[in-house]
Each structure stands twice: as C-alpha cells, then as structure tokens.
Write an enzyme that holds these catalytic residues in place. Structure first.
Site, short mmCIF file in Angstrom:
data_model
loop_
_atom_site.label_atom_id
_atom_site.label_comp_id
_atom_site.label_asym_id
_atom_site.label_seq_id
_atom_site.Cartn_x
_atom_site.Cartn_y
_atom_site.Cartn_z
N TYR A 1 -11.43 -7.08 7.91
CA TYR A 1 -10.73 -5.91 7.34
C TYR A 1 -11.74 -4.80 7.02
O TYR A 1 -11.58 -3.65 7.43
CB TYR A 1 -9.96 -6.32 6.08
N THR B 1 -14.50 -1.81 0.37
CA THR B 1 -14.98 -3.03 1.05
C THR B 1 -16.04 -2.71 2.10
O THR B 1 -16.73 -3.61 2.56
CB THR B 1 -13.83 -3.80 1.74
N PHE C 1 -11.16 2.33 -4.39
CA PHE C 1 -11.57 1.12 -5.09
C PHE C 1 -10.31 0.27 -5.33
O PHE C 1 -9.68 -0.11 -4.35
CB PHE C 1 -12.42 1.49 -6.32
N PHE D 1 -2.74 6.55 6.53
CA PHE D 1 -2.67 5.37 5.66
C PHE D 1 -2.37 4.11 6.46
O PHE D 1 -2.67 3.01 6.01
CB PHE D 1 -1.52 5.52 4.65
N SER E 1 -12.09 2.21 2.41
CA SER E 1 -12.06 1.23 1.32
C SER E 1 -13.47 0.95 0.79
O SER E 1 -14.45 1.01 1.55
CB SER E 1 -11.46 -0.06 1.87
N ASP F 1 6.20 5.40 9.88
CA ASP F 1 5.90 4.03 9.42
C ASP F 1 6.65 3.04 10.30
O ASP F 1 7.78 3.31 10.69
CB ASP F 1 6.32 3.88 7.95
N LYS G 1 -12.46 -0.93 8.80
CA LYS G 1 -12.52 0.36 8.10
C LYS G 1 -13.83 1.07 8.44
O LYS G 1 -13.86 2.28 8.69
CB LYS G 1 -12.41 0.16 6.59
N TYR H 1 2.59 1.56 -0.18
CA TYR H 1 2.29 1.72 -1.62
C TYR H 1 1.62 3.08 -1.89
O TYR H 1 2.16 3.92 -2.62
CB TYR H 1 1.40 0.55 -2.04
N ILE H 2 0.48 3.31 -1.31
CA ILE H 2 -0.26 4.54 -1.63
C ILE H 2 0.41 5.76 -0.97
O ILE H 2 0.54 6.83 -1.57
CB ILE H 2 -1.74 4.41 -1.22
N1 LIG Z 1 -4.08 -1.00 -1.73
C1 LIG Z 1 -5.37 -1.25 -1.68
O1 LIG Z 1 -5.89 -2.08 -2.44
C2 LIG Z 1 -6.26 -0.50 -0.72
C3 LIG Z 1 -7.63 -0.39 -1.00
C4 LIG Z 1 -8.45 0.28 -0.08
C5 LIG Z 1 -7.90 0.84 1.08
N2 LIG Z 1 -6.58 0.72 1.32
C6 LIG Z 1 -6.03 1.28 2.57
O2 LIG Z 1 -5.07 2.27 2.25
C7 LIG Z 1 -4.04 2.29 3.23
C8 LIG Z 1 -2.70 2.19 2.55
O3 LIG Z 1 -2.69 1.02 1.76
P1 LIG Z 1 -1.43 0.55 0.93
O4 LIG Z 1 -1.93 -0.22 -0.24
O5 LIG Z 1 -0.50 1.67 0.74
O6 LIG Z 1 -0.83 -0.50 1.97
P2 LIG Z 1 0.69 -0.75 2.40
O7 LIG Z 1 0.70 -1.95 3.25
O8 LIG Z 1 1.59 -0.69 1.22
O9 LIG Z 1 0.98 0.57 3.29
C9 LIG Z 1 0.61 0.66 4.63
C10 LIG Z 1 1.82 1.14 5.40
O10 LIG Z 1 1.46 1.27 6.77
C11 LIG Z 1 2.51 0.72 7.57
N3 LIG Z 1 1.88 0.31 8.83
C12 LIG Z 1 0.99 -0.68 9.04
N4 LIG Z 1 0.61 -0.69 10.33
C13 LIG Z 1 1.28 0.31 10.95
C14 LIG Z 1 1.32 0.81 12.28
N5 LIG Z 1 0.60 0.24 13.25
N6 LIG Z 1 2.13 1.86 12.57
C15 LIG Z 1 2.88 2.44 11.59
N7 LIG Z 1 2.88 2.01 10.31
C16 LIG Z 1 2.09 0.96 10.00
C17 LIG Z 1 3.09 -0.41 6.75
O11 LIG Z 1 4.43 -0.71 7.11
C18 LIG Z 1 2.99 0.16 5.33
O12 LIG Z 1 4.17 0.86 4.99
C19 LIG Z 1 -4.33 1.14 4.18
O13 LIG Z 1 -4.98 1.67 5.33
C20 LIG Z 1 -5.27 0.26 3.40
O14 LIG Z 1 -6.16 -0.45 4.23
C21 LIG Z 1 -5.73 0.08 0.45
#
Ligand SMILES: NC(=O)c1ccc[n+]([C@@H]2O[C@H](COP(=O)([O-])OP(=O)(O)OC[C@H]3O[C@@H](n4cnc5c(N)ncnc54)[C@H](O)[C@@H]3O)[C@@H](O)[C@H]2O)c1
Length: 334
Positions: free
Chosen positions: A148, A126, A177, A80, A124, A31, A152, A11-12
């Site tokens: 989780y 969190t 956030f 990410f 995060s 990924d 982090k 997503y991000i």
């Molecule tokens: N979305 C939120 O609410 C949020 C809030 C705070 C922090 N974050 C952090 O931001 C980051 C991105 O979040 P997001 O919302 O885009 O999540 P997401 O799940 O959409 O994206 C994470 C990506 O990482 C890939 N991935 C996971 N483990 C992997 C690995 N071992 N090797 C290679 N690829 C791997 C997944 O396939 C996915 O495409 C994460 O680390 C998450 O913890 C997200």
C-alpha cells in the site's frame, strides 16, 4: 472552479466535497462504490441542500473519465480513489498496484490528453516507513513497509517526473497522517465494511456494541503510556487542507508534497480516554499482542503545511470523538 473528486463518495472525499462546495466550487464525484455506500449522496445532499453530480465508474475506465472531464469542464482533479487497507495490500498486492498505480496512470494520461493539469493527490504518511527521526518532515527518507505504502510512493514519483516533463502541471501530494472524526452533523463519516482497520471506527463500533470489546495492540511500546502514538487529524481539517491546496496551486506550478497532520502525537490510551469522556462510560478493553509492522510512534512536521497551506486551526480529539459518536449513533443507512 469545477473540481472532479475521484473516490469522492469515500470517507475523506465526501467531507472534501462538502467543504469545497460550501466554499463555492462546483464539485463532481466519480466513484465505483467499491468501498462506499450510495446513501452517502443523499446525506451529502442533506448537508448542502442540493445534490452533487456523481458518476458511477472506475477511475481506470478512461473513456468515461475523459467524457466527465470534458462534459463538466473540469479545471482540477482531486484523486482520492484508491484502496487503503495495509493488510489487504500485503495479501493481494496486484490488486493494490492495479487500482492505486495503474488507476492513477490512466487518470493522469486522460488529464494530459484533455489539458487539465492541476491535481491534488491523496498520499499517505506510510511513504516514510520507519522513522529515522521525528517529527517526519517532507524530506525524511522514504521507505514504505508494505505494498500500500509503495503504491503511494510510486504515484508520487510518477507525478514528480510528470511535473519535471511539463512545466504547466500543478501538483500537490498531500501526505495524510491519521484521519479521524466526522462531519459535525453526524450525517457523513467513516464506516468501513467488516472489521475496521483504523482505530476510531473500531472504537465507535465497540462503544455501540457492534463489536464485543476493543483490542489494544500492545501496551509495552516505549511511548508515554506503552500504547502506540499517532498523529490524529480531524477529517474536516483534512478536507479544508484540500481547499487550501487548490488555492495554492492557482499560483504555483510544479510539484510539492505536504504533510497533513497536527504535529502532536496522541497515544491509543489518550484517544480512548477522550472517547470514554464523550460517551460517558468505560469501554471493555483487551490488550493483545502487537501487530507486526506497527510502529511505536510517528507524527508530522506541520511547518510546510503552515507555509504553503496557511496552516489550520486544528479541531481537538474531543471534537473528533464527539463527531464520530454522533455519526455512529445516527441512522444513516436507511
Ligand atoms: N483514511 C486514511 O487513513 C488514509 C490515510 C492516508 C491516505 N489515505 C488515502 O486517501 C484516499 C481516500 O481515503 P478514504 O479514507 O476516503 O478511503 P475510502 O475507501 O473511504 O474512499 C476511497 C473511495 O474510492 C473509491 N474507489 C476505490 N477504487 C476506485 C476506483 N478504481 N475507481 C473509482 N473509485 C474507486 C471507493 O469506492 C471509495 O469510495 C485513498 O487514496 C487513501 O489511500 C487515506
């Protein structure tokens, strides 16, 4: 600069890939698609008018990561890749520590070996846990309430030690956030598998009829209208924050942590009202019991972001609702 985005299909990461490429950076994605769909690559290509290199691999596969860093002459990494569902982390902590902590250690080891020492890490809000005061500033005590959040915080601590050990490292931990919204094209956005954990995709799925109704987890909190209050930041503002962090690190060695939020809390009802306005109909809502571990309210102090990352003109919640609705309605997965 050539920048590797681990988890760049998520997503991000996908939004950051677009923003960084449009700003002139050469972006490479890595990924394992454990929580993303390969069709995102085609949709990124539609937005950018060209495709981005994407390596299907796990970040824990050090041989592949080393090869990618060398082959693409990477200058910085945005990390990410990780698992992000709080409930799942309570049920299966080992997989969270293995992916989020071990995966990060492996990546940092390879970066050190290859001599790439510029890193932005997805942290995060969190990490703060229960508020001792609000807004959360970066110095607020850290007391994450689940595996989780602890994963982090552990990575942040590893990175702080790493920067202390070697003054060439340039590290920014961005504490997100609540990311919401989608790219304005409606081509990329958040589409988790199964029942979403985050409110916004949940609302969008309820609005499109994929879910029968919307659960509101508690309406008796001590907040403006009894529902939980959060700091919702548009994913494009978040993506732009990463670009600002990369620019900041050009001239700043060492370690820093920065909140990425808007500094303004909104309640669940505020968000639903904005969404209902965008879609022009009322959603079917059911108030259910509070979820254990949910906090009544938290939001970011954005002072440090405005100093270190030059702030940002934050997109409104109405824009976020418009964009996610566009994404939800589009036929993105054909
Ligand atoms: N979305 C939120 O609410 C949020 C809030 C705070 C922090 N974050 C952090 O931001 C980051 C991105 O979040 P997001 O919302 O885009 O999540 P997401 O799940 O959409 O994206 C994470 C990506 O990482 C890939 N991935 C996971 N483990 C992997 C690995 N071992 N090797 C290679 N690829 C791997 C997944 O396939 C996915 O495409 C994460 O680390 C998450 O913890 C997200």
């Amino acid at each position: 600069m050539n920048i590797l985005l681990t988890g760049g299909a998520g997503y991000i990461g996908s939004h950051a890939a677009v923003v960084l490429t449009e700003a002139g950076h050469e972006v490479v994605l890595l990924d394992n698609f454990s929580n993303s769909n390969k069709s995102v690559l085609k949709r990124i290509r539609k937005i950018l008018g060209r495709s981005l290199p994407c390596i299907e691999a796990d970040v824990r596969d050090t041989d592949i990561v080393e090869r990618v860093l060398r082959e693409y002459k990477i200058g910085a990494v945005i990390h990410f890749a990780g698992l992000k569902a709080v409930g799942e982390s309570v049920a299966n902590p080992i997989s969270y520590y293995a992916n989020n902590v071990q995966g990060s250690i492996n990546l940092f080891q390879v970066m050190q070996k290859v001599g790439i020492k510029t890193l932005v890490f997805s942290s995060s809000a969190t990490v703060y846990g229960e508020p001792k005061y609000l807004p959360f500033d970066e110095d607020h005590p850290k007391n994450p309430m689940n595996p989780y959040g602890r994963s982090k915080l552990q990575v942040e601590e590893i990175l702080r030690d790493l920067a202390d050990s070697d003054s060439e490292w340039k590290i920014a931990c961005l504490r997100y956030f609540n990311p919401v919204g989608a790219h304005e094209s409606g081509l990329i956005g958040e589409d988790p598998n199964g029942i979403p954990n985050n409110l916004m995709p949940y609302v969008a799925k309820a609005a499109s009829g994929e879910l029968p109704h919307l659960n509101i987890f508690g309406d008796d909190y001590e907040t403006c209208d009894g529902t939980g209050e959060r700091d919702y930041i548009h994913v494009m503002d978040l993506a732009e924050g990463h670009m600002a962090a990369i620019s900041y690190l050009k001239n700043h060695a060492g370690f820093t942590c920065v909140n990425l939020g808007t500094g303004k809390p909104l309640s669940v009802m505020d968000l639903l009202n904005a969404f209902e306005k965008v879609i022009g109909k009322n959603l079917k809502k059911v108030v259910v019991q509070r979820r254990s571990g949910d906090l009544p309210c938290y939001y970011a102090s954005v002072e440090q972001a405005s100093i270190q990352l030059n702030g940002s003109a934050f997109r409104s919640i109405e824009i976020a609702c418009r964009d996610i609705w566009k994404f939800q309605k589009a036929d993105n997965f054909q």
